[in-house]
Motif scaffolding. Structure first.
Motif, PDB file in Angstrom:
ATOM      1  N   ALA A  17     -19.904  15.752 -21.280  1.00 42.41           N
ATOM      2  CA  ALA A  17     -18.562  16.201 -21.634  1.00 42.41           C
ATOM      3  C   ALA A  17     -18.566  17.158 -22.821  1.00 42.41           C
ATOM      4  N   GLY A  18     -19.743  17.436 -23.384  1.00 37.79           N
ATOM      5  CA  GLY A  18     -19.852  18.412 -24.470  1.00 37.79           C
ATOM      6  C   GLY A  18     -19.819  17.834 -25.858  1.00 37.79           C
ATOM      7  N   TYR A  19     -19.778  16.504 -25.983  1.00 40.64           N
ATOM      8  CA  TYR A  19     -19.779  15.886 -27.305  1.00 40.64           C
ATOM      9  C   TYR A  19     -21.212  15.735 -27.812  1.00 40.64           C
ATOM     10  N   SER A  20     -21.385  15.808 -29.105  1.00 39.76           N
ATOM     11  CA  SER A  20     -22.715  15.641 -29.691  1.00 39.76           C
ATOM     12  C   SER A  20     -23.014  14.157 -29.854  1.00 39.76           C
ATOM     13  N   VAL A  21     -24.190  13.758 -29.382  1.00 43.82           N
ATOM     14  CA  VAL A  21     -24.568  12.351 -29.344  1.00 43.82           C
ATOM     15  C   VAL A  21     -25.948  12.176 -29.967  1.00 43.82           C
ATOM     16  N   VAL A  22     -26.097  11.138 -30.798  1.00 44.40           N
ATOM     17  CA  VAL A  22     -27.406  10.751 -31.284  1.00 44.40           C
ATOM     18  C   VAL A  22     -27.645   9.300 -30.868  1.00 44.40           C
ATOM     19  N   VAL A  23     -28.848   9.053 -30.355  1.00 44.62           N
ATOM     20  CA  VAL A  23     -29.255   7.718 -29.933  1.00 44.62           C
ATOM     21  C   VAL A  23     -30.336   7.239 -30.886  1.00 44.62           C
ATOM     22  N   LEU A  24     -30.104   6.100 -31.528  1.00 48.38           N
ATOM     23  CA  LEU A  24     -31.055   5.524 -32.475  1.00 48.38           C
ATOM     24  C   LEU A  24     -31.757   4.338 -31.816  1.00 48.38           C
ATOM     25  N   GLU A  25     -33.051   4.454 -31.630  1.00 49.16           N
ATOM     26  CA  GLU A  25     -33.836   3.410 -30.964  1.00 49.16           C
ATOM     27  C   GLU A  25     -34.910   2.884 -31.897  1.00 49.16           C
ATOM     28  N   LYS A  26     -34.972   1.570 -32.047  1.00 51.68           N
ATOM     29  CA  LYS A  26     -35.928   0.961 -32.958  1.00 51.68           C
ATOM     30  C   LYS A  26     -37.379   1.161 -32.530  1.00 51.68           C
ATOM     31  N   GLY A  27     -37.608   1.231 -31.241  1.00 54.99           N
ATOM     32  CA  GLY A  27     -38.975   1.307 -30.741  1.00 54.99           C
ATOM     33  C   GLY A  27     -39.458   2.718 -30.478  1.00 54.99           C
ATOM     34  N   PRO A  28     -40.644   2.842 -29.895  1.00 54.28           N
ATOM     35  CA  PRO A  28     -41.232   4.157 -29.609  1.00 54.28           C
ATOM     36  C   PRO A  28     -40.639   4.769 -28.341  1.00 54.28           C
ATOM     37  N   TRP A  29     -41.119   5.949 -28.007  1.00 52.13           N
ATOM     38  CA  TRP A  29     -40.638   6.701 -26.850  1.00 52.13           C
ATOM     39  C   TRP A  29     -41.791   6.853 -25.872  1.00 52.13           C
ATOM     40  N   PHE A  30     -41.759   6.079 -24.801  1.00 53.61           N
ATOM     41  CA  PHE A  30     -42.785   6.151 -23.772  1.00 53.61           C
ATOM     42  C   PHE A  30     -42.301   6.995 -22.603  1.00 53.61           C
ATOM     43  N   GLU A  31     -43.261   7.591 -21.902  1.00 55.53           N
ATOM     44  CA  GLU A  31     -42.979   8.312 -20.674  1.00 55.53           C
ATOM     45  C   GLU A  31     -43.730   7.637 -19.519  1.00 55.53           C
ATOM     46  N   GLU A  32     -43.581   8.188 -18.305  1.00 57.84           N
ATOM     47  CA  GLU A  32     -44.172   7.557 -17.131  1.00 57.84           C
ATOM     48  C   GLU A  32     -45.679   7.326 -17.275  1.00 57.84           C
ATOM     49  N   ASN A  33     -46.381   8.292 -17.838  1.00 53.81           N
ATOM     50  CA  ASN A  33     -47.845   8.140 -17.919  1.00 53.81           C
ATOM     51  C   ASN A  33     -48.279   7.109 -18.950  1.00 53.81           C
ATOM     52  N   ASP A  34     -47.328   6.538 -19.690  1.00 53.56           N
ATOM     53  CA  ASP A  34     -47.650   5.470 -20.638  1.00 53.56           C
ATOM     54  C   ASP A  34     -47.564   4.089 -19.994  1.00 53.56           C
ATOM     55  N   PHE A  35     -47.013   4.015 -18.789  1.00 52.07           N
ATOM     56  CA  PHE A  35     -46.795   2.722 -18.146  1.00 52.07           C
ATOM     57  C   PHE A  35     -47.942   2.428 -17.181  1.00 52.07           C
ATOM     58  N   TYR A  36     -48.928   1.707 -17.672  1.00 51.25           N
ATOM     59  CA  TYR A  36     -50.082   1.366 -16.857  1.00 51.25           C
ATOM     60  C   TYR A  36     -50.029  -0.125 -16.515  1.00 51.25           C
ATOM     61  N   LYS A  37     -50.663  -0.464 -15.398  1.00 45.95           N
ATOM     62  CA  LYS A  37     -50.607  -1.833 -14.879  1.00 45.95           C
ATOM     63  C   LYS A  37     -51.750  -2.651 -15.472  1.00 45.95           C
ATOM     64  N   ASP A  38     -51.634  -2.924 -16.742  1.00 49.59           N
ATOM     65  CA  ASP A  38     -52.667  -3.657 -17.464  1.00 49.59           C
ATOM     66  C   ASP A  38     -52.075  -4.996 -17.884  1.00 49.59           C
ATOM     67  N   GLU A  39     -52.508  -6.071 -17.243  1.00 53.02           N
ATOM     68  CA  GLU A  39     -51.951  -7.388 -17.556  1.00 53.02           C
ATOM     69  C   GLU A  39     -52.219  -7.804 -18.994  1.00 53.02           C
ATOM     70  N   LEU A  40     -53.384  -7.493 -19.508  1.00 60.04           N
ATOM     71  CA  LEU A  40     -53.694  -7.874 -20.884  1.00 60.04           C
ATOM     72  C   LEU A  40     -52.794  -7.136 -21.864  1.00 60.04           C
ATOM     73  N   ALA A  41     -52.561  -5.851 -21.586  1.00 54.75           N
ATOM     74  CA  ALA A  41     -51.667  -5.087 -22.460  1.00 54.75           C
ATOM     75  C   ALA A  41     -50.273  -5.699 -22.454  1.00 54.75           C
ATOM     76  N   PHE A  42     -49.804  -6.096 -21.264  1.00 56.01           N
ATOM     77  CA  PHE A  42     -48.479  -6.714 -21.171  1.00 56.01           C
ATOM     78  C   PHE A  42     -48.451  -8.044 -21.903  1.00 56.01           C
TER      79      PHE A  42
END
Length: 560
Positions: free
Chosen positions: A26-51
């Motif tokens: 709608a043209g309004y300026s928006v800022v999103v504040l997130e406590k955690g990091p910013w992951f993308e698709e290539n950061d999501f691996y199927k590693d059970e130990l990591a989970f």
């Protein structure tokens, strides 16, 4: 007044994404504040130990909760999640826990909006009707189907909710052969098997790839972008408008308010731990139900001595989780013909089947009509570590090892396929399920953590057991063995709502029907906190739909 942004959104999950996208478009300026990091698709691996070791959630030493549970004597005992090892975090990163959902998308039904007036009061439960109706939310459920991307197929059944469209905009994801067997068995039992709608794209759309059918949806991030997370489906498009900014590693610890009671700034720590401040015309809190209550309780001010929007003492109260439980059974390959046995070994495709025949219970044993729930059927998660760990105990709960353990592992992986079901029913709000600030335990920034009491109502267990019996009957009819079920009052941390319920009475609610805080002109809450009752389905679709609804209200508030 000059401000940094028109709208400041705290949090970036299912309650935040629709607001950020709608306002930015709608043209309004928006800022999103997130406590955690910013992951993308290539950061999501199927590693059970990591989970298992919290790759996508905070370390419990740095950020924990204190959980109060009833002991065997009926007293309340507390333990921090750092001491217990059981995390109540479900994905602290851009997109929040929507990155890790299974994507089971069921709508609430009209009766869920009027639980009290339809089914009557239950002693000890703080049941109330919603201040809006299903009809108010229906257009936004439909919007989510297209914008987020919901794949499925509408079939007629006795408890089908009204729809403004005849079908879903995307065809169902590919189904496992078990789905057909399930349909046949249910039809013979006089039941109505439902294709489970999934927030997973079955074909490439909206600059997102289609499902890769790895079978690892539940609790894991999506490597193709097919899953309709707030990040992939909403925040990425919001960024492309040029009107949205996302700031990861921004831990908001207080919303500062002025002498009129309105919010003037969000105070946060950046990645380096330095305090920062951002001001805006409108503030939207969508941190997840527990953390939203925590932030409001931490945000005292001249007109909010006990916390922002808490002048009536309602913030944090009437927290709800999803009641129910799980069950399952085994298909033994030796009891099946060769073709069926080989088909069961296939991984990746979904079962996508549920039952809502008992969403309303009409059973003479109950005396009157009761609210029931949903049973969703699925294949056991493909993660081998979890499957292996379950084999370390024998039938008498005795720990096994050596040759006996090897044989148990071999049998589990080579001679059978486990089918499970999940039950979703109402967790009735009570005075013994709430959030407050802990007086002693603090996080790594020195701010008090959430202290969560997770009391449940006995009626939740009664309904859960009733549905488990029905689920077991279906598995028996299909010829499964080792059938079991488990229904308890344990709170599932990935299914939580309430704490800032909306309503028309400021003495009994935190938000008005538009999800604007009573007494705070420029504060809205759009995560699951607004829900007075949870219904008998997973919450994410309803959170998405309501956040789109509230976003339209915010645009009107800003002048259109």
């Amino acid at each position: 007044m000059n401000t940094d942004f028109d709208v400041c959104v705290v949090g970036s999950g299912a309650g935040a994404g629709p607001v950020a996208l709608t306002l930015a478009e709608a043209g309004y300026s928006v800022v999103v504040l997130e406590k955690g990091p910013w992951f993308e698709e290539n950061d999501f691996y199927k590693d059970e130990l990591a989970f298992r070791y919290g790759a996508y959630s905070p370390k419990l030493k740095d950020e924990q909760h204190v959980i109060e549970k009833p002991d065997r004597h009926g007293r309340w005992s507390s333990k921090s999640t750092f001491d217990s090892g059981r995390s109540f975090w479900r994905g602290n990163c851009v997109g929040g826990s929507s990155n890790f959902m299974s994507g089971f998308f069921y709508r609430l039904k009209p009766d869920d909006f009027r639980l009290l007036s339809t089914f009557g009061p239950i002693e000890g439960a703080n049941i109330t009707d919603w201040p809006i109706t299903y009809e108010d939310l229906e257009p936004y459920y439909t919007k989510v189907e297209s914008v987020v991307g919901v794949s499925g197929r509408v079939v007629q059944h006795p408890n089908l909710e009204p729809r403004s469209t005849s079908d879903f905009p995307y065809p169902p994801t590919l189904e496992h052969p078990f789905s057909g067997w399930f349909d046949d068995s249910c039809n013979k039992l006089g039941l109505h098997p439902l294709p489970t709608p999934r927030a997973i794209l079955s074909s490439m759309k909206m600059m997102r790839q289609s499902c890769g059918y790895s079978g690892w949806c539940g609790s894991y991030g999506c490597a193709t972008g097919a899953k309709g997370s707030a990040r992939a489906a909403l925040l990425n498009p919001a960024l492309k408008t040029g009107h949205c900014e996302i700031r990861p590693h921004a831990k908001v610890y207080k919303l500062k308010s002025n002498s009129q009671g309105n919010v003037v700034a969000a105070e946060y720590y950046d990645k380096a731990g330095k305090p920062q401040l951002v001001d805006a015309k409108i503030f939207v809190v969508a941190c997840q139900a527990i953390e939203t209550s925590r932030l409001l309780l931490s945000s005292t001010g001249p007109r909010h001595k006990d916390g922002l929007a808490n002048n009536s003492g309602q913030v944090g109260r009437n927290l709800v989780f999803s009641a129910g439980g799980t069950g399952g059974g085994d298909f033994l390959y030796e009891n099946l013909d060769k073709i069926k046995a080989e088909s069961l070994e296939h991984q990746g495709r979904f079962v996508n089947r549920g039952l809502q025949d008992w969403y309303v219970i009409n059973d003479s044993k109950w005396g009157k009509r009761q609210k029931g729930g949903t049973i969703d059927f699925l294949l056991e998660h493909p993660g081998p570590i979890a499957k292996a760990i379950d084999q370390k105990w024998d039938d008498n709960d005795k720990l096994i090892w050596g040759k006996e353990l090897k044989q148990a592992l071999k049998s589990n992986f080579t001679t059978k396929r486990h089918i499970k079901y999940e039950i979703f029913c109402d967790w009735l709000p009570t005075d013994n399920c709430f959030v407050k600030l802990d007086s002693q335990v603090k996080d790594k920034w020195g701010t008090p953590v959430s202290r969560v009491r997770v009391g449940y109502h006995p009626h939740d267990i009664k309904v859960g057991n009733y549905l488990a019996e029905k689920g077991n009957n279906v598995l028996k009819a299909m010829g499964l063995t080792n059938i079991h079920s488990s229904v308890s009052g344990n709170a599932p941390a990935n299914l939580v709502a309430g704490g800032c319920r909306f309503g028309t009475d400021p003495e009994k609610s935190v938000l008005n029907p538009d999800c604007r805080a009573h007494g705070v002109e420029n504060l809205f809450v759009t995560d699951g906190s607004f829900m007075p009752t949870g219904g008998s389905v997973p919450y994410t679709w309803t959170i998405y739909a309501n956040a789109f609804r509230v976003a339209d209200k915010i645009i009107k508030h800003l002048g259109g």
